[in-house]
Design an enzyme around this catalytic site. Sequence first.
Site, PDB file in Angstrom:
ATOM      1  N   GLY A   1     112.203  45.887 -16.351  1.00 16.49           N
ATOM      2  CA  GLY A   1     111.201  45.406 -17.311  1.00 16.49           C
ATOM      3  C   GLY A   1     109.777  45.610 -16.809  1.00 16.49           C
ATOM      4  O   GLY A   1     108.910  44.756 -17.013  1.00 16.49           O
TER       5      GLY A   1
ATOM      6  N   HIS B   1     108.757  55.873 -23.534  1.00 14.01           N
ATOM      7  CA  HIS B   1     109.637  56.878 -22.938  1.00 14.01           C
ATOM      8  C   HIS B   1     108.831  57.685 -21.915  1.00 14.01           C
ATOM      9  O   HIS B   1     107.701  58.078 -22.195  1.00 14.01           O
ATOM     10  CB  HIS B   1     110.206  57.798 -24.022  1.00 14.01           C
TER      11      HIS B   1
END
Length: 207
Positions: A15, A112
Amino acid sequence: MQSRPNVAFLASHNGSNMRAIVAACRAGTLNVNPVVLISNNAGSGAVAWARDNGLKSYHISATSEGTEAAADASIVATLRRHKADLVVMAGYMRKLGPETLAAFAGRILNVHPALLPKYGGKGMYGRFVHEAVLKSGDTETGVTIHLVDGEYDHGPVVVQVPVLVQPGDTVEALTARVQAKEQELFPETLRRIVSGEIDLDQIAPAS
Ligand code: GAR
């Protein structure tokens, strides 16, 4: 967009982008309200970090809920209960289900570590992306933040920035540089969404 939107996070591993966004909020440089983390991985660094940093977190997966459909319904219910306005996929390695996609259409952002549509899709995540970039001989890679649809790493691009591949780069070195760029770009993109400079309704395809 609300003046201080509630942001929910989905993460499978560390995360790192969630941490950067929460840090920007706590430093007063980003005006969003982090409300909840949902992870498909109860043992993830993201869950441990959330626990240590006062962010409510839930483990929701097909394993915990019994089926993919039940996990999808539970994710939507959790996001609604926490009044999420925006959903940030911060290294979430699962496809979202149809209920979540419909309930938060045009409000789910993914990061991404490449210039999509290059190096995206099933199996293309984390270090596999950087390995493929180095193998290709490309001299440029980058970061993409995009709205999420039902495909892996697919949906309208919100922002893209390049990162140069350096001669002699290793996967570790390139990962570190791309992730550093992600952690600048995601808070900055949220800032631009909150200020109205980026209008997600203009980016989302008409439904
Ligand atoms: C990040 O680099 C993110 O861009 C990437 O996974 C990494 C998660 O790192 N996401 C994808 O590849 C999505 N297809 P983290 O677990 O250390 O935050």
